[in-house]
Design an enzyme around this catalytic site. Structure first.
Site, PDB file in Angstrom:
ATOM      1  CD  GLU A  50      40.124  34.622   5.245  1.00  0.00           C
ATOM      2  OE1 GLU A  50      40.809  34.426   4.236  1.00  0.00           O
ATOM      3  OE2 GLU A  50      39.089  33.965   5.499  1.00  0.00           O
ATOM      4  CB  CYS A  51      35.718  39.010   8.097  1.00  0.00           C
ATOM      5  SG  CYS A  51      34.272  40.114   8.112  1.00  0.00           S
TER       6      CYS A  51
END
EC number: 6.3.5.11
Length: 444
Positions: free
Chosen positions: A331-332
């Site tokens: 994620e990210c």
């Protein structure tokens, strides 16, 4: 049950610093944060020694919010709001705002406003917040940035006379209490210079000028009670079917200064599903621990790009796990780490893991075009997850676009958001598992 929410009339009003102060003076506090933010919960944990949990109806569902709030309650629950009290996803009153959460959970609200540049007019401000939605129980106010006790007395008289809302105290102006902002809101607790000194000053100001007994009385008498045998403290039915599904499986989670953005409910949900959790550091370790799945959360890899780039052994270990068919969720910041490289604002590119065929270009501005809450749909355009995006970077040099999931905004805008090549799932969205169980089944 004792609980209250501290909410502001706007962002930047001082609710975070006052929340920290109140969390430091009460015993055995259960801290909560409205919305998807990772930074404020880190401060809560630094101060209280207890885990902090996010409350977000959009990402967790109403039952998920109830479950987290009741399950983690200790002696007193303090909820820090987000933005202004009524600010949410739209202009309705059921908009995932702080007011919406407070009303839904039945907790009283203490409103924070500042005393700069006003006198009697401050009462009109409080009255407006009280009248906009009478279902929200605004039980008191705390006034920040007050010049003197004499000025506070003027505010108190006006507010209590014209609104009937109690004034619970004030915090004087003090430049030593400033905490610089970065990215999501505040620096991480470990990065704030002299944080303990700032907290000590703030705590003393609160002890001198805020009526803590009245706050505790409000928290005790005006919070909706619940029966511990109610289903409200059981996992939501829509995720309970996953209990123990992955017993015997190990999930390796990246956790260090570069990767620290995880929802505590997500980690506990992994354990609820049967996973054994192991942690590793992409900064300092040479390999991923023995595992079945790898999870790389968000953080600030750009701040540690050189150190991460120099750890080739970790790159090789992650690639080896990928080649062995182990699923990887990133994620990210974790996604940025798995890209071909991170290009800093000044133009220097640091090589990264190379599993996602693109380069991430850092910018000095929030990417507004990709900011906020999103639904995540699969290739059949069926919703399978809920999350949010917040990043100061954009993609460039996408050699092969393997994004197979679509982000959908409430206003109808869409974009491809998660790269999916075989057993790899990597993209900008931060996902809360309570609203993403279908996605979890696919990835895990």
């Amino acid at each position: 049950m004792k609980a209250f929410m501290l909410a502001g009339v706007s962002s930047g009003i001082g609710k975070t610093t006052i929340s920290m102060a109140l969390m430091s003076v009460f015993n055995n506090v259960s801290p909560f944060k409205v919305g998807p933010d990772y930074i404020d919960p880190g401060f809560h944990e630094f101060i209280t020694g207890n885990k902090s949990y996010n409350l977000d109806i959009f990402m967790m569902g109403e039952q998920g919010v109830k479950y987290s709030f009741y399950k983690h309650h200790k002696d007193i629950s303090i909820i820090e709001g987000v933005m202004g009290l009524y600010d949410g996803m739209d202009n309705s009153l059921d908009n995932n705002s702080s007011a919406h959460i407070a009303r839904f959970l039945g907790v009283p609200v203490i409103l924070v406003l500042d005393g700069v540049g006003k006198s009697t007019s401050i009462a009109a401000q409080v009255l407006g917040y009280k009248m906009l939605d009478p279902r929200v129980n605004i039980s008191g106010v705390i006034i920040n940035k007050v010049s003197s006790a004499k000025t506070y007395a003027i505010f108190k008289e006006a507010i209590e006379k014209y609104t009937g809302v109690k004034c619970l105290g004030f915090v004087e102006k003090n430049d030593k209490l400033n905490i610089s902002s970065q990215h999501l809101g505040l620096l991480q607790a470990s990065e704030v210079e002299d944080l303990r000194e700032k907290l000590s000053i703030l705590k003393n100001l609160v002890l001198q000028n805020i009526d803590l007994k009245e706050i505790e009385k409000i928290a005790s008498e005006q919070t909706r009670t619940f029966n511990e045998n109610e289903t409200e403290i059981e996992p939501p039915l829509y995720i309970s079917y996953l209990k123990d599904r992955y017993v015997g499986k190990i999930i390796a989670i990246a956790q260090d200064r570069a990767f620290s953005f995880y929802y505590n409910d997500n980690i506990e949900f992994l354990e609820y599903m049967g996973f054994k959790v192991k942690y590793f550091s992409p900064l300092k370790d040479s390999k991923v621990p023995e595992c079945d799945i790898i999870y790389l959360g968000g953080g600030y890899p750009e701040n540690f790009a050189e150190e991460l780039s120099n750890n080739k052994e970790m790159f090789n270990s992650i690639r080896k796990n990928y080649e062995q068919g182990k699923n990887i969720l990133a994620e990210c910041g974790g996604f940025m780490y798995l890209s071909n490289g991170i290009e800093q604002i000044e133009g220097k590119v640091y090589q990264m893991c190379g599993l996602v065929p693109c380069v991430v270009n850092m910018t000095n501005r929030l990417d507004i075009s990709r900011f906020g809450y999103i639904l995540i749909n699969n290739k059949n355009d069926i919703e399978i997850a809920r999350g949010h995006e917040f990043h100061y970077s954009k993609l460039k040099a996408v050699l092969e676009d393997t994004r197979k999931f679509k982000a959908v905004k409430k206003d109808g805008r869409t974009w491809e958001c998660i790269f999916n090549e075989k057993n790899l799932y990597a993209g900008y969205p931060h996902i809360h598992f309570f609203g993403s169980y279908k996605f979890i089944e696919e990835v895990f």
